[in-house]
Motif scaffolding. Sequence first.
Motif, PDB file in Angstrom:
ATOM      1  N   ALA A 301     -14.686 -46.729  48.444  1.00 13.90           N
ATOM      2  CA  ALA A 301     -15.126 -48.117  48.368  1.00 13.90           C
ATOM      3  C   ALA A 301     -14.333 -48.829  47.282  1.00 13.90           C
ATOM      4  N   PRO A 302     -14.133 -50.140  47.412  1.00 13.15           N
ATOM      5  CA  PRO A 302     -13.399 -50.875  46.377  1.00 13.15           C
ATOM      6  C   PRO A 302     -14.052 -50.715  45.010  1.00 13.15           C
ATOM      7  N   GLY A 303     -13.210 -50.526  44.004  1.00 12.68           N
ATOM      8  CA  GLY A 303     -13.689 -50.391  42.635  1.00 12.68           C
ATOM      9  C   GLY A 303     -13.915 -48.969  42.181  1.00 12.68           C
ATOM     10  N   MET A 304     -13.854 -47.988  43.089  1.00 10.72           N
ATOM     11  CA  MET A 304     -14.066 -46.592  42.693  1.00 10.72           C
ATOM     12  C   MET A 304     -12.944 -46.117  41.771  1.00 10.72           C
ATOM     13  N   TYR A 305     -13.338 -45.286  40.803  1.00  8.72           N
ATOM     14  CA  TYR A 305     -12.360 -44.710  39.878  1.00  8.72           C
ATOM     15  C   TYR A 305     -11.696 -43.508  40.529  1.00  8.72           C
ATOM     16  N   ALA A 306     -10.385 -43.400  40.355  1.00  9.33           N
ATOM     17  CA  ALA A 306      -9.620 -42.308  40.943  1.00  9.33           C
ATOM     18  C   ALA A 306      -8.750 -41.666  39.873  1.00  9.33           C
ATOM     19  N   THR A 307      -8.675 -40.342  39.907  1.00  5.37           N
ATOM     20  CA  THR A 307      -7.779 -39.596  39.026  1.00  5.37           C
ATOM     21  C   THR A 307      -6.546 -39.206  39.821  1.00  5.37           C
ATOM     22  N   VAL A 308      -5.408 -39.719  39.414  1.00  6.40           N
ATOM     23  CA  VAL A 308      -4.144 -39.507  40.121  1.00  6.40           C
ATOM     24  C   VAL A 308      -3.309 -38.508  39.331  1.00  6.40           C
ATOM     25  N   VAL A 309      -2.862 -37.451  40.002  1.00 12.93           N
ATOM     26  CA  VAL A 309      -2.058 -36.406  39.367  1.00 12.93           C
ATOM     27  C   VAL A 309      -0.607 -36.597  39.794  1.00 12.93           C
ATOM     28  N   LEU A 310       0.265 -36.867  38.814  1.00 10.56           N
ATOM     29  CA  LEU A 310       1.684 -37.094  39.079  1.00 10.56           C
ATOM     30  C   LEU A 310       2.517 -36.096  38.283  1.00 10.56           C
ATOM     31  N   PRO A 311       3.681 -35.709  38.804  1.00  7.60           N
ATOM     32  CA  PRO A 311       4.546 -34.782  38.062  1.00  7.60           C
ATOM     33  C   PRO A 311       5.137 -35.451  36.827  1.00  7.60           C
TER      34      PRO A 311
END
Length: 392
Positions: A301-311
Amino acid sequence: MLLVFWLAILITACGESPTTPITSAHAQVEPGNSNRPLPRDIVTVELFDIRATVSLGGTAVPRHLVTLSAKAPGYVRYVAGPVGTRFNPGQILLELDSDILETQRRSAWANLAEASAVLQDANVQLYRQVYAPDPSPQGGMGVMQMFDRLVTRPASNMIGTSDSRLEKYAQFNSLRAGVERAQAGVMRAQSHIDEIEIRLDDTLILGPGHGVVLEKFVERGNIVQPGQPLMRVADTDDLLIRVEVPARIIRGVYSGMPVEVRLDALDMPLNTVVERIFPAADAFRHTVTVELSVPPGAPVAPGMYATVVLPDNTRQSSAFPVVPPSSLVWRGSQPGVFFVNTNGTIELRLIRAGQKTRAGIVVLSGLNAGDRILASPPVDLRTDLHSSAKRG
């Protein structure tokens, strides 16, 4: 009777099976529970090279977020439902009062009818001049008019006092100009109607596509002015994950790159793809905005927090112990594993878990390479920290 007694003793002795001691660590009996052996799914912890990564916080946002504003002044007559209302393309979301414009439109249609009548009369006069310039009236005056046409006008043309052809041309041109003025009047009246129609359309706020009302800034009865925000809408079925990536690692990010994302609402990672990388960095935060596409149907849903894992290509990879995901047990918010000692006893050992990889869960602290743990501990296995395991 004595013979029967000895036969019974002999049969009982033959039915007993010999007992042998258990020496395997996988089959040792747990202390405190002599009826159940240890589980057999014991694995040895191994080291794996883990690529250096960085975890960044992102937010789920709609791909198309629209703020609908007023295009005309007036008071709000109708608002379509509360926040969260779904709508279709072209559906009326908000309507302003249009009584004055309706009155002006009726007046404009009357002006158009009048202008059309004037144009029709001008055309008739022009056609009469072309096809019957000098109609002869019925009665006795016809002889005088004929004399004027046959004698007086030719004589005037000869002596130069008048030019009948020039007079006819001037009269024809005047009538033609009258027709053009009448046509301009019709066009002016039609343009006024078109202007009113546009202003009437401005009183209706229509849905730009399939979407949901996210915010409402006005209610029924409010007075609004042109440019005033009315509501914010978006298609919540088409979302992106927007994340600010530090400029030092942006070189390792490219369009189409698969990225693992974790959301608060999901217990499993969400596989996304880099869709767009903004061409310029933020001058104050020194970060580059990156957008990740969300798979259709994902519970986001809009506004949800996401943890993004990048190299993180600025750091070298390191070797860490890795354990199967099924081996983790939780004591509150702290993960742990069941550690198998050299003497065959089990104890719960708390660990610090890292990211999830294809090889398993990375252990940042609490285990070493070569340690033995239970790969899939039974749900009824109970133990206190650093104590022998018992099944309740």
